[in-house]
Design a protein around this motif. Structure first.
Motif, PDB file in Angstrom:
ATOM      1  N   ASP A  64       0.876  -1.346   0.103  1.00 11.83           N
ATOM      2  CA  ASP A  64       0.513  -0.162  -0.180  1.00 11.83           C
ATOM      3  C   ASP A  64       0.840   1.072   0.274  1.00 11.83           C
ATOM      4  OD1 ASP A  64      -2.338  -1.399  -0.061  1.00 11.83           O
ATOM      5  OD2 ASP A  64      -2.498  -1.198   2.325  1.00 11.83           O
ATOM      6  N   ASP A  65       2.028   1.236   0.657  1.00 11.15           N
ATOM      7  CA  ASP A  65       2.789   2.454   0.879  1.00 11.15           C
ATOM      8  C   ASP A  65       3.728   2.742  -0.644  1.00 11.15           C
ATOM      9  OD1 ASP A  65       2.613   2.672   3.020  1.00 11.15           O
ATOM     10  OD2 ASP A  65       4.369   1.799   3.941  1.00 11.15           O
ATOM     11  N   ASP A 102       2.280   6.342  -6.608  1.00  9.24           N
ATOM     12  CA  ASP A 102       0.683   7.062  -7.418  1.00  9.24           C
ATOM     13  C   ASP A 102       1.366   9.004  -6.795  1.00  9.24           C
ATOM     14  OD1 ASP A 102      -1.532   5.356  -8.069  1.00  9.24           O
ATOM     15  OD2 ASP A 102      -2.325   5.956  -5.429  1.00  9.24           O
ATOM     16  N   MET A 103       2.221   9.109  -5.583  1.00  9.54           N
ATOM     17  CA  MET A 103       2.185  10.689  -5.960  1.00  9.54           C
ATOM     18  C   MET A 103       3.639  10.973  -7.134  1.00  9.54           C
ATOM     19  SD  MET A 103       4.697  12.081  -2.667  1.00  9.54           S
ATOM     20  CE  MET A 103       3.075  11.076  -1.474  1.00  9.54           C
ATOM     21  N   ARG A 104       4.265  10.000  -6.965  1.00 14.63           N
ATOM     22  CA  ARG A 104       5.180  10.100  -8.681  1.00 14.63           C
ATOM     23  C   ARG A 104       4.624  10.136  -9.671  1.00 14.63           C
ATOM     24  NH1 ARG A 104       9.833   5.413 -10.080  1.00 14.63           N
ATOM     25  NH2 ARG A 104      10.753   6.655 -11.985  1.00 14.63           N
ATOM     26  N   LEU A 105       3.633   9.102 -10.156  1.00 14.37           N
ATOM     27  CA  LEU A 105       2.790   9.801 -11.412  1.00 14.37           C
ATOM     28  C   LEU A 105       2.131  10.541 -11.353  1.00 14.37           C
ATOM     29  CD1 LEU A 105       1.279   6.362 -11.873  1.00 14.37           C
ATOM     30  CD2 LEU A 105       3.013   6.746 -13.102  1.00 14.37           C
ATOM     31  N   SER A 106       1.627  11.810 -10.374  1.00 16.18           N
ATOM     32  CA  SER A 106       0.928  13.422 -10.240  1.00 16.18           C
ATOM     33  C   SER A 106       2.202  13.432 -10.727  1.00 16.18           C
ATOM     34  CB  SER A 106       0.883  12.678  -9.331  1.00 16.18           C
ATOM     35  OG  SER A 106      -0.916  11.985  -8.720  1.00 16.18           O
ATOM     36  N   LYS A 107       3.455  13.347 -10.368  1.00 16.41           N
ATOM     37  CA  LYS A 107       4.519  14.362 -10.054  1.00 16.41           C
ATOM     38  C   LYS A 107       4.809  15.185 -11.501  1.00 16.41           C
ATOM     39  CE  LYS A 107       6.324  14.784  -5.203  1.00 16.41           C
ATOM     40  NZ  LYS A 107       7.056  14.495  -4.448  1.00 16.41           N
TER      41      LYS A 107
END
Length: 219
Positions: free
Chosen positions: A182-183, A189-194
């Motif tokens: 999950d982490d 997800d955060m990396r993909l958003s950036k």
């Protein structure tokens, strides 16, 4: 007895007399009898149930751990070390020798219990019946003695299911793995958003530049 309960008449037996027999009013009254004896049929039934329950457990183990070469499918816990350890230890008790049991009746083999190729066990009714009829008193040490099979299995199952046992340890390990996954997903997800934000910024700048070059070209 001053009550309807007779606790000291027969050692280990308590009689609770519920009501009088109407025939007792006859003269002379009818007499009754009570026999206290070992329930050999009940013991035979319990051993048969033990075999059936063990085979049901092996069926579950096989379904969870087996590999089907034809279809290429594996059980959900195929290769799981914890399951393999549990199954191995249980099989060891079932096929082992009870040290303080009587000679000639210190393993399940002497009851006519044998192991099949799939790990299940089979019971020969004639052999079990013969042992119960001729060596009934010796069965206790085989199953319920200090090192008896039932005693060992009961202790082992308590270790498996108790605090710090295989089940709790394996469950916690799986929960830790799930938490780590999950982490990793959150970080991805955060990396993909950036990355998406950076690409959008770059494409917006590129779009403006293309517009400017088109205007320059038209000029």
């Amino acid at each position: 007895s001053t009550t309807n309960v007779f606790a000291d008449t027969i050692t280990g037996v308590s009689l609770n007399i519920l009501k009088a027999n109407p025939a007792d009013s006859l003269d002379p009254p009818l007499s009754g009898s009570l026999s206290v004896a070992a329930n050999k049929l009940g013991v035979k039934t319990e051993i048969e149930t033990f075999v059936a329950n063990y085979n049901a457990m092996i069926t579950v183990f096989n379904a969870l751990t087996n590999y089907d070469a034809t279809s290429g499918t594996r059980g959900l816990l195929s290769g799981d070390a914890s399951v393999n350890v549990m199954e191995s230890r249980i099989r060891g008790v079932i096929g082992g020798v009870v040290g303080d049991a009587e000679q000639g009746l210190n393993s399940l083999a002497f009851l006519g219990i044998s192991t099949n190729r799939d790990g299940s066990i089979a019971l020969k009714d004639e052999k079990l019946t013969s042992v119960i009829n001729t060596r009934f008193d010796d069965l206790a040490k085989l199953f319920s003695g200090d090192n008896g099979i039932a005693t060992k299995l009961d202790k082992m199952v308590s270790e498996f299911t108790g605090a710090g046992g295989v089940f709790q340890t394996r469950e916690q390990s799986l929960l830790d793995q799930k938490s780590a996954i999950d982490d990793q997903r959150d970080k991805l997800d955060m990396r993909l958003s950036k990355i998406e934000a950076r690409y959008r910024s770059q494409f917006s700048a590129l779009d403006i530049l293309v517009g400017q070059l088109q205007q320059t070209g038209n000029f």
